[in-house]
Enzyme design. Sequence first.
Site, PDB file in Angstrom:
ATOM      1  N   GLY A  38       4.516  15.979   6.641  1.00 21.66           N
ATOM      2  CA  GLY A  38       3.716  15.307   5.618  1.00 21.66           C
ATOM      3  C   GLY A  38       2.248  15.469   5.922  1.00 21.66           C
ATOM      4  N   LEU A  39       1.419  14.633   5.327  1.00 22.90           N
ATOM      5  CA  LEU A  39      -0.022  14.790   5.530  1.00 22.90           C
ATOM      6  C   LEU A  39      -0.368  14.758   7.003  1.00 22.90           C
ATOM      7  CD1 LEU A  39      -1.474  12.701   2.592  1.00 22.90           C
ATOM      8  CD2 LEU A  39      -1.602  15.166   2.922  1.00 22.90           C
ATOM      9  N   GLY A  91       1.749  15.119   9.777  1.00 16.84           N
ATOM     10  CA  GLY A  91       2.431  16.158  10.547  1.00 16.84           C
ATOM     11  C   GLY A  91       1.892  17.552  10.260  1.00 16.84           C
ATOM     12  N   SER A 112       1.073   4.607 -10.612  1.00 19.93           N
ATOM     13  CA  SER A 112      -0.107   4.604  -9.736  1.00 19.93           C
ATOM     14  C   SER A 112      -0.980   3.367  -9.902  1.00 19.93           C
ATOM     15  CB  SER A 112      -0.956   5.832 -10.044  1.00 19.93           C
ATOM     16  OG  SER A 112      -2.189   5.720  -9.402  1.00 19.93           O
ATOM     17  N   ARG A 167      -2.920  -4.934  -3.132  1.00 18.99           N
ATOM     18  CA  ARG A 167      -1.519  -4.882  -3.567  1.00 18.99           C
ATOM     19  C   ARG A 167      -0.723  -6.132  -3.204  1.00 18.99           C
ATOM     20  NH1 ARG A 167      -0.635   1.453  -1.864  1.00 18.99           N
ATOM     21  NH2 ARG A 167      -1.873   2.250  -3.575  1.00 18.99           N
ATOM     22  N   HIS A 172       7.113  -0.128  -0.833  1.00 19.34           N
ATOM     23  CA  HIS A 172       6.371   1.111  -1.032  1.00 19.34           C
ATOM     24  C   HIS A 172       5.949   1.776   0.273  1.00 19.34           C
ATOM     25  CE1 HIS A 172       3.732   3.957  -2.876  1.00 19.34           C
ATOM     26  NE2 HIS A 172       2.650   3.450  -2.332  1.00 19.34           N
ATOM     27  N   ARG A 209      -2.068  -2.541   3.522  1.00 24.88           N
ATOM     28  CA  ARG A 209      -2.861  -1.323   3.372  1.00 24.88           C
ATOM     29  C   ARG A 209      -3.520  -1.290   2.006  1.00 24.88           C
ATOM     30  NH1 ARG A 209      -2.098   3.213   0.876  1.00 24.88           N
ATOM     31  NH2 ARG A 209       0.149   3.064   0.558  1.00 24.88           N
TER      32      ARG A 209
END
Lengths: 251, 652
Positions: free
Chosen positions: B43-44, B46, B290, B343, B414, B448
Amino acid sequence: MDKNISFTLKVWRQRGPKEKGHFQTIPVKDMPGDTSFLEMLDIVNEELINKGEEPIVFDHDCREGICGMCSLYINGHPHGPATGATTCQIYIRRFNDGDVVTVEPWRSAGFPVIRDLMVDRGAYDKIMQAGGYVSVNTGGIPDANAIPIPKPIADEAMDAAACIGCGACAAACKNGSAMLFVSAKVSQLALLPQGKVEAARRAKAMLAKMDELGFGNCTNTRACEAECPKCISISNIARLNREFIAAKLAD
Amino acid sequence: MATIDSKIPEGALAEKWTNYKAHQKLVNPANKRRLDIIVVGTGLAGASAAASLGALGFKVLNFCIQDSPRRAHSIAAQGGINAAKNYQNYGDSVSRLFYDTIKGGDYRAREANVYRLAEVSNAIIDQCVAQGVPFAREYGGLLDNRSFGGAQVSRTFYARGQTGQQLLLGAYSALSREVQRGNVKLYTRHEMLDVVLVKDSEGVERARGILARNLVTGKIERFAAHAVVIGTGGYGNTYFLSTNAMGCNGSAAMQCYRKGAYFANPCFAQIHPTCIPVHGDKQSKLTLMSESLRNDGRIWVPKKIEDAKALQAGTKKPTDIPDEDRDFYLERRYPAFGNLVPRDVASRAAKERCDAGFGVNNTGLAVFLDFKYAIERLGEDVVRARYGNLFDMYEEITDENPYKTPMMIFPAIHYTMGGIWVDYELMTSIKGLFAIGEANFSDHGANRLGASALMQGLADGYFVLPYTIQNYLSDQIQVPRFSTDLPEFEAAEKALKARINKLMSIKGNRSVDSIHKELGHVMWDFVGMGRTKESLTTAIAKLKEVRKTFYSDLRIPGSADDLNVELEKALRLEDFIGIGELMAYDALNREESCGGHFREEHQTPEGEALRHDDKFSYVACWKYTGEGNEPELIKEDLNYQFTKVQTRNYKN
């Protein structure tokens, strides 16, 4: 509320790349219309497991149309009946009571079957490795706003960059060509000043790798564009050809 | 009792990272070629780490479970990536991004890590542009920004609704280049199933390799290296239904945990407020809409309970409710941030309204996200240009046109802020074992902020780990390459095969998914958005039952020495059960509310989260004590030296 639909599933089963495959016929009863196509396969698999049989193997992951993992040929179309959607974005409400729904893996020389509906798309990674990048190391980069890029150019690059690498283009093509995939990456990077520097080298290297891996060439049937879940335009192929010819003339 | 050293460098906050880099040890280019690094995940985090380490000259072995590195679930991130560029002249700065992130995380993150994250954020944008990432631009040709929750500046860079895709493809391109150059070797369709520790000459255990199952052949394969990096994402799928991809799992983290790495803050899970509501019991996953939609969409439920009842019964349509009868509850409760509160706050506010009976949809478990006002203000064309692909996705799934009728949304699992504990150098409590991206716990505290996951994944992979790992490897240059015939590998493989055989030989009556769903229900009902001492105690008891069902009634068809998707899922589920227990223990221990962790006993009279800084200003690190046993708690105290810790306020 969506109504329930009953239909006959004809699904391709194949143990391995060299083994002979066959269609298995499975009646599907009262499937709610708001079930996704892959959820329907989950339900069918659950029933197979409960009967002690091995489930149907298929690739899938994000289930929201972006990872490019799902890869089913449904009723003769890569990613099924919808336009601009991947297999995981198809819902049962698109089918009718009494339909026969045929599900096959990608049929393309470049994508050998691993099992059932799962194919090996490693060839696309290899094409990318041949040149689908801008040769920069990490760090030491000028400010992101150092080079202004006209909005229409950036938007066009984004249109090409939307490719999810699913392989539907090659699976749809009667020549088994990966030109739409290659051209999308070549276009994205050739349009942007950062990628222009090595555009010629990139076009040549990616096309050479595509040929080497046994993909066919483009005869402008436009099947790829019609079946692409991200609606990548074949104008990218025209741009790829221009880049390639310019590169060859310069040799 | 074990002690925790987070290795935070001395000095003023703004100087720590600079000081660290100035004094850390490096590995010279000739020696880099002699050092192998395993990176698990593409992913981003790795992919950017593997590409950057490869470009530096290390020999990298990079693993993913999918058929290509480009499929990793980072690809599905929609909204954007934060950076403190201040291109919009809104008064943004590194210190403001730092402050927003610390506050957004409800003061449960490490100051030094978060400041470093804000510091390197700008370089990420430069890097991505250089790779050819087609970020959105303004007509003048410069980069555009949008707003995300928890910030009063516009600092989010984006590529339509596909920012994660474009950033991941950028990292994947860089990775592909290093494969071509021979610095990275890719192992696709390989799943890590154990980390192998080997004692050095001084008796110190170091991570020296992994075992991975080749998912096509079923064979267990051994890989050795000088260091191991875990970038395998979060464990949201513990809940069965989440916005994660089907293959996302917490297994690599659990393998590290069982070998002695601490698992930090497992109960901090993010529940995203804008997901498409659950529609039936056959559903396999939840789809996120989103957060960027909250820039222009307004969230509401009916003011009158009779309207809510009529909407639930289907006798009224949302468009029948006049404006004066709509309760824009986020704008009402949080005037300063309105629909763009973080969130956790937005999710809890939705739950509060639904619990009070004002929810919509036939289940009463949804709220409206309405674009009527944006369409009146901007016109349908502008709204289509901004969100067209998201609207199309919504319509395909729900069969409703969001240009004509408001969307219905509900919170869903999420992202997980918790993860493998790491020090400032991103090294776990096991020497030579590193964790990056969502897999670690480090930067987001208890909640986050939107568009910060992409920032953290790429910060770790491009700009933090490639430095800090050298500080570890610099004294490993004399260590020759390892053989996978070492007894440690032999023993690990034997244990792994025994584990697999145990599962294969249960031969019960239940499919993996059916047990996973049961686990998900327990987690959502008892370790969900609102937690109490009672619910968590119940959860721990119920999880024991799920564990019992799993070991007594699981059915895996086929063979272990072959492609076997059900076996893959069973191994992951076994680990999810362990994670569920960890989450419940952690949530039970943390008797306060903060960020995504809401203990109903601890709230203000207005229903806001009530922290207890005197007792819980620490990172809860859990140490493995054996399967099914209660883990041991070790605390890393959070000393806020530079920020004034206060109650989060999004009202004024």
